[in-house]
Design a protein around this motif. Structure first.
Motif, PDB file in Angstrom:
ATOM      1  N   ALA A  92       0.816  -1.213   0.000  1.00  0.00           N
ATOM      2  CA  ALA A  92       0.000   0.000   0.000  1.00  0.00           C
ATOM      3  C   ALA A  92       0.854   1.269   0.000  1.00  0.00           C
ATOM      4  O   ALA A  92       0.317   2.384  -0.014  1.00  0.00           O
ATOM      5  N   GLY A  93       2.182   1.124   0.010  1.00  0.00           N
ATOM      6  CA  GLY A  93       3.073   2.274   0.016  1.00  0.00           C
ATOM      7  C   GLY A  93       3.120   2.998   1.342  1.00  0.00           C
ATOM      8  O   GLY A  93       3.466   4.182   1.409  1.00  0.00           O
ATOM      9  N   GLU A  94       2.800   2.283   2.439  1.00  0.00           N
ATOM     10  CA  GLU A  94       2.719   2.908   3.765  1.00  0.00           C
ATOM     11  C   GLU A  94       3.968   2.679   4.613  1.00  0.00           C
ATOM     12  O   GLU A  94       4.048   3.174   5.739  1.00  0.00           O
ATOM     13  N   ILE A  95       4.940   1.935   4.095  1.00  0.00           N
ATOM     14  CA  ILE A  95       6.179   1.696   4.836  1.00  0.00           C
ATOM     15  C   ILE A  95       7.323   1.567   3.834  1.00  0.00           C
ATOM     16  O   ILE A  95       7.156   0.986   2.756  1.00  0.00           O
ATOM     17  N   GLU A  96       8.471   2.148   4.164  1.00  0.00           N
ATOM     18  CA  GLU A  96       9.646   2.067   3.311  1.00  0.00           C
ATOM     19  C   GLU A  96      10.501   0.873   3.736  1.00  0.00           C
ATOM     20  O   GLU A  96      10.518   0.492   4.906  1.00  0.00           O
ATOM     21  N   LEU A  97      11.215   0.307   2.782  1.00  0.00           N
ATOM     22  CA  LEU A  97      12.076  -0.842   3.034  1.00  0.00           C
ATOM     23  C   LEU A  97      13.473  -0.591   2.507  1.00  0.00           C
ATOM     24  O   LEU A  97      13.638  -0.184   1.355  1.00  0.00           O
ATOM     25  N   GLU A  98      14.474  -0.805   3.359  1.00  0.00           N
ATOM     26  CA  GLU A  98      15.859  -0.902   2.900  1.00  0.00           C
ATOM     27  C   GLU A  98      16.286  -2.343   3.111  1.00  0.00           C
ATOM     28  O   GLU A  98      16.398  -2.810   4.246  1.00  0.00           O
ATOM     29  N   LEU A  99      16.497  -3.042   2.020  1.00  0.00           N
ATOM     30  CA  LEU A  99      16.866  -4.458   2.078  1.00  0.00           C
ATOM     31  C   LEU A  99      18.380  -4.587   2.169  1.00  0.00           C
ATOM     32  O   LEU A  99      19.106  -4.045   1.334  1.00  0.00           O
ATOM     33  N   VAL A 100      18.843  -5.308   3.187  1.00  0.00           N
ATOM     34  CA  VAL A 100      20.275  -5.460   3.437  1.00  0.00           C
ATOM     35  C   VAL A 100      20.590  -6.943   3.619  1.00  0.00           C
ATOM     36  O   VAL A 100      19.944  -7.610   4.443  1.00  0.00           O
ATOM     37  N   PRO A 101      21.534  -7.497   2.870  1.00  0.00           N
ATOM     38  CA  PRO A 101      21.916  -8.888   3.097  1.00  0.00           C
ATOM     39  C   PRO A 101      22.270  -9.123   4.571  1.00  0.00           C
ATOM     40  O   PRO A 101      22.841  -8.241   5.218  1.00  0.00           O
ATOM     41  N   GLN A 102      21.942 -10.301   5.085  1.00  0.00           N
ATOM     42  CA  GLN A 102      22.045 -10.539   6.521  1.00  0.00           C
ATOM     43  C   GLN A 102      23.455 -10.321   7.070  1.00  0.00           C
ATOM     44  O   GLN A 102      23.625  -9.699   8.126  1.00  0.00           O
ATOM     45  N   GLY A 103      24.453 -10.795   6.363  1.00  0.00           N
ATOM     46  CA  GLY A 103      25.823 -10.581   6.828  1.00  0.00           C
ATOM     47  C   GLY A 103      26.199  -9.110   6.837  1.00  0.00           C
ATOM     48  O   GLY A 103      26.862  -8.625   7.752  1.00  0.00           O
ATOM     49  N   ASN A 104      25.769  -8.389   5.806  1.00  0.00           N
ATOM     50  CA  ASN A 104      26.013  -6.949   5.765  1.00  0.00           C
ATOM     51  C   ASN A 104      25.294  -6.234   6.893  1.00  0.00           C
ATOM     52  O   ASN A 104      25.821  -5.293   7.497  1.00  0.00           O
ATOM     53  N   LEU A 105      24.062  -6.661   7.176  1.00  0.00           N
ATOM     54  CA  LEU A 105      23.306  -6.052   8.268  1.00  0.00           C
ATOM     55  C   LEU A 105      24.055  -6.203   9.587  1.00  0.00           C
ATOM     56  O   LEU A 105      24.242  -5.230  10.336  1.00  0.00           O
ATOM     57  N   ALA A 106      24.504  -7.422   9.871  1.00  0.00           N
ATOM     58  CA  ALA A 106      25.230  -7.669  11.115  1.00  0.00           C
ATOM     59  C   ALA A 106      26.519  -6.857  11.177  1.00  0.00           C
ATOM     60  O   ALA A 106      26.855  -6.273  12.215  1.00  0.00           O
ATOM     61  N   GLU A 107      27.237  -6.805  10.066  1.00  0.00           N
ATOM     62  CA  GLU A 107      28.525  -6.098  10.072  1.00  0.00           C
ATOM     63  C   GLU A 107      28.326  -4.588  10.144  1.00  0.00           C
ATOM     64  O   GLU A 107      29.122  -3.880  10.780  1.00  0.00           O
TER      65      GLU A 107
END
Length: 230
Positions: A92-107
């Motif tokens: 519905a365009g009511e939330i933004e998403l930044e997708l980050v690979p899991q290893g990158n997210l942790a690091e």
């Protein structure tokens, strides 16, 4: 200076609108559900949330999303069978998403706690996730420059705290807790038990008290919130 709160509501009091909030947990494991529910009751909105996924079922992070309190989520796994609240709001365009690979997210979280300005990683190179980012070939291999992910607050769950705030975790419920505690300006922890100083073997301390600001004792609760329709 560390404080011990009487209730989850007291522990999260003062978290304002538009904050960046890290939420520990890998799915249900280690998710600080009682702190998140207190955050919901406190009314904070327009939040940026950093988490491994985008909520499960109807409790915790899922309930926060269902109520429209999250403006943006940074995570590695937004789609699963029971992430219906995120899915509905994203479509519905009511939330933004930044997708980050899991290893990158942790690091990226770890880098924020370690004071690292940026780092190169091969993960994501040559994919849409690298668009707009600096890239470099090092030793014949392509790398992407990634930046740290700090937060205003981290809400995490641990097994035990001593009376100075040193923490231990239960098995895989540990997951993102230690690095989030180090990366946030204020770290709030819900625990299952509090022991005197010396009650935790120093060799078993995972998160030192220097990274902890508020602790609240939360007993297991069998009561579940009524599912939210959004």
């Amino acid at each position: 200076m560390i404080s011990f709160s009487a209730t989850p509501a007291e522990a999260v009091a003062g978290i304002p609108d538009s904050s960046t909030v890290m939420l520990g947990g890998f799915g249900h494991a280690g998710q600080p559900v009682e702190l998140i529910e207190a955050l919901i009751d406190g009314g904070a909105s327009d939040l940026t949330v950093i988490n491994n996924n985008a909520g499960n079922g109807d409790r915790g992070l899922a309930a926060l999303i269902a109520r429209g309190r999250v403006r943006r989520i940074i995570c590695s796994f937004p789609r699963q069978a029971d992430s219906w609240h995120f899915d509905r709001r994203y479509r519905a365009g009511e939330i933004e998403l930044e997708l980050v690979p899991q290893g990158n997210l942790a690091e990226r979280i770890r880098a924020a706690g370690a004071g690292i300005g940026a780092f190169f990683t091969p993960t994501g190179f040559g994919t849409p996730l690298a668009e707009g980012k600096e890239t470099r070939v090092i030793g014949g291999r392509g790398y992407v420059l990634e930046h740290p992910l700090p937060a205003d607050y981290a809400l995490i769950s641990a097994q035990t705290s001593d009376t100075t705030g040193n923490l231990t975790y239960r098995k895989t419920a540990r997951n993102f807790g230690p690095i989030m505690a180090a990366a946030a300006r204020v770290t709030v922890v819900q625990v299952r038990s509090i022991v005197p100083v010396g009650g935790i073997d120093p060799e078993h301390v995972v998160t030192p008290s220097v990274y902890v600001d508020r602790v609240v004792l939360v007993a297991p609760q069998p009561v579940h919130r009524k599912p939210v329709q959004s």
